[in-house]
Design an enzyme around this catalytic site. Sequence first.
Site, PDB file in Angstrom:
ATOM      1  N   GLU A 104       0.847  -1.191   0.000  1.00  0.00           N
ATOM      2  CA  GLU A 104       0.000   0.000   0.000  1.00  0.00           C
ATOM      3  C   GLU A 104       0.887   1.246   0.000  1.00  0.00           C
ATOM      4  O   GLU A 104       1.832   1.315   0.771  1.00  0.00           O
ATOM      5  CB  GLU A 104      -0.907   0.017   1.239  1.00  0.00           C
ATOM      6  CG  GLU A 104      -1.966   1.102   1.158  1.00  0.00           C
ATOM      7  CD  GLU A 104      -2.954   1.032   2.317  1.00  0.00           C
ATOM      8  OE1 GLU A 104      -4.127   1.336   2.105  1.00  0.00           O
ATOM      9  OE2 GLU A 104      -2.561   0.681   3.427  1.00  0.00           O
ATOM     10  N   MET A 119      -0.324  -3.626   8.249  1.00  0.00           N
ATOM     11  CA  MET A 119      -0.969  -3.593   6.939  1.00  0.00           C
ATOM     12  C   MET A 119      -1.965  -4.738   6.833  1.00  0.00           C
ATOM     13  O   MET A 119      -1.654  -5.883   7.169  1.00  0.00           O
ATOM     14  CB  MET A 119       0.083  -3.691   5.841  1.00  0.00           C
ATOM     15  CG  MET A 119      -0.490  -3.722   4.433  1.00  0.00           C
ATOM     16  SD  MET A 119      -1.462  -2.222   4.074  1.00  0.00           S
ATOM     17  CE  MET A 119      -2.496  -2.831   2.752  1.00  0.00           C
ATOM     18  N   GLU A 148      -6.591  -3.721  11.986  1.00  0.00           N
ATOM     19  CA  GLU A 148      -6.319  -4.510  10.782  1.00  0.00           C
ATOM     20  C   GLU A 148      -7.397  -5.569  10.562  1.00  0.00           C
ATOM     21  O   GLU A 148      -7.754  -5.862   9.418  1.00  0.00           O
ATOM     22  CB  GLU A 148      -4.939  -5.161  10.860  1.00  0.00           C
ATOM     23  CG  GLU A 148      -3.784  -4.197  11.094  1.00  0.00           C
ATOM     24  CD  GLU A 148      -3.784  -2.997  10.151  1.00  0.00           C
ATOM     25  OE1 GLU A 148      -4.156  -3.159   8.967  1.00  0.00           O
ATOM     26  OE2 GLU A 148      -3.429  -1.898  10.598  1.00  0.00           O
TER      27      GLU A 148
END
Length: 847
Positions: free
Chosen positions: A127, A268, A301
């Site tokens: 990302e 992430m 997450e």
Amino acid sequence: MPGTNLTRDEAATRAALLDVTSYSIDLDLTTGDKTFGSTTTLRFTCTEPGASTFADLVDATVHEITLNGRRLDPATAYADSRIALDGLEADNTLVVRADCTYSNSGEGLHRFVDPADDRVYLYSQFEVPDARRVFTTFEQPDLKSRFTFTVTAPDHWVVVSNAPTPEPESLGGGRAVWRFPETKPMSTYITAVVAGEYHAEFDTYVGKYGEIPLGHYCRQSLKEHLDTDVLVELTKQSFQFFEEQFDYPYPFGKYDQLYVPEYNMGAMENAGCVTLRDEYLPRSRQPRSFFEFRASVITHEMAHMWFGDLVTMKWWDDLWLNESFAEWACYWCEAEATEYTDAWTGFANARKQTGYRADQLPSTHPIAADNVDLHAVEVNFDMITYAKGASVLKQLVAWVGLEPFLAGLRDYFKDHEYGNSEFKDLLAALERSSGRELESWAQEWLQTAGVNTLKPAFELDETGAYSSFRVVQSAHPDWPTLRRHRLGIGLYDAGEDGALVRREYLEVDVEGESTKVEKLIGTKQPDLLLLNDEDQAYAKIRLDERSLRTAIEGLSRLDDSLARALVWGAAWDMTRDAEMPTTDFMRLVLANIGQETDAWGVTRIPASTGMAVRFYSAPEHREALRAEWEQGLRTLLLEAAPGSDHQLTFARSYAAAAHSEQAVAELKGLLDGSFTVEGLAVDQDLRWGLLEALAGLGEIGEAEIDAELERDNTISGKEKAAAARVAQPTAEAKAAGWAAILDPATPNETSREMVMSIFRFGQEELAREYVEKFLEAAETCLDTLGFHKGSVVLELGFPRAACSPEVVARLDEWLATSTAPKAAKRYVSEARADLARALAAQACDAG
């Protein structure tokens, strides 16, 4: 030339043209320590046969390109990070064979060798647009596809991806191949590959929809710090909560969490393959706020598995929605399903403050930013996206009600599963479920910038009761929007035992410049009136004169931690806005922080105060204030309960504030054992904190740093040693440190540690010498270091200790004349705003 940039219009054109059927990605991780083999077979359809488009691939040596059996010459087809594709057919197959480059910046496929044991660890970070550094892609979120990874690696490695890990097949010669099954449909940026000599532990979550295999991974040298029982419990609690609340089963089969080194983010949300900083596995004692934050990262997450991974934004304009939702959801989950039941207090004391700060910088922007291209996305990936967005969603939940909000979410997940959506789709679902018109709410909250300030305005009758009461709303003239706020008002009185207890609470809707609150007419004025009680609104609040006096006299007597957080925040805002002298704020902290119970309040407030003492205090009495702060912290340290979080925080704060002969001697004594504090463990992390403080004072040098590094030959030790070296108050230390910071070969986390340590308050002369060097670097470092590392330098590395009207004027001149990239100018303008704010606060503190 577009380079690595991609515009929204280009993405829309490509999405209208293509539908991506599948990716087959073969990675060979045995070809060397600089590059790896990457072969991508990409199958896609085209709505206009004969048309042209492009695929994305960054920093690669391309050996072969084949489109529909037709060979393309890499020398002409691959240029400027793009592969030109002409003469498309209705059904297409693209095969690209290349060598791609490992990174040391945390972008693409990061390679790390652990100095503790020389083991190798790889992990991907994609990302926003970095899958194209590992395989050939159509790099945009709305071209979802199914992915099949095949990875060749040393046969003693562990390899993990989005799909369940298969048994490796031996290839002989110490090599093996992992053939992963095909994934569910997903965007390129949430695919992942993690490989290396990882330690792994496994468990299973059994929930209302069946079993989910759980994996936890870390480096071998950290396995003794992998507190799997705690992590598994938190993971299971979160799964149970989200599956119940969202009424939708977890979409990706298995759930691995991998703690990886030198990570450039907190974590992430790769689908089923979440990566997290391995600093979250602490090797030394940490306060409760550390573990509370780690819990929020884990739950954040997981929330993304539904909001972001299952349903993904069409383009990065709605990036805010991904992150704001996950941010709101993680604190909601923490408060409802884990031991951190006061999570919203921690949010108010810490995370929300970062949103307020960002929203008062000249770079502020609407939550729903206009991300015209990837460069805009990278710059706008900030605390407005996270903290303000979560705060505004919390306000939306208060506006429509939790149950209607959840009903809309459940419909949204079912309607858009495995697809892409825009904010208007969510808004429509919420309008249907709540029966409320939300378009105007979205307009004023999401498409405008800036934070409002709310103040009480009232008159009293002869009995001391309110004869009139209004909430007055204002806005910065550059961002003048006045918004609707759902607002709690709390009235607190001191009881016979001195405790401040709420006697009355009401909720009102505030709108416009002035809102009458008729319900308070005839009510006796309290000792403390608190606007935004319960913290539903996103706004700065002000305390009336009596309430401020009550707070200063005894904030710790306020029995509710969230109410205290709001008062702490109001006092801090007033200090930053040059409405409350720094001296008064410091004394408020010293008098009350020792009794604070919120974990984030205990750790965050002293850090902010220490900065204010050095940056916001009037220069003419700064030394006296520094001495008062240092001695106040020493007293707090010695009086804190042995082994408590307060004690640890005050020890760290005392080290950061130390400058007197007594304090220096005690810091050295803590290191060599000649000075002890009952219950305080001087472990490795605290030792580095003491050493860095002493290095910054010039009390120790290279020999002591080298000796400590011998004790702690880990990547953390190397990073802390680098920070201590650049802290030294010598021209040589600064020159060597600045050169290393600007060197692309310096790993990202080492660079970050140095950036945060190099320009220190108390070293003003040395800092002044680097104003021009910083501006020179700002012209080029985003290109030479890459966006992530370059932005860390620009955001955190300005020599703010060189604060003066002359430096502000120089920054104004540079901003007016420089041809530096827009992103670089943004960071310089933020530094300029920080200096201007500090100068105003210094004038206020001077009286």
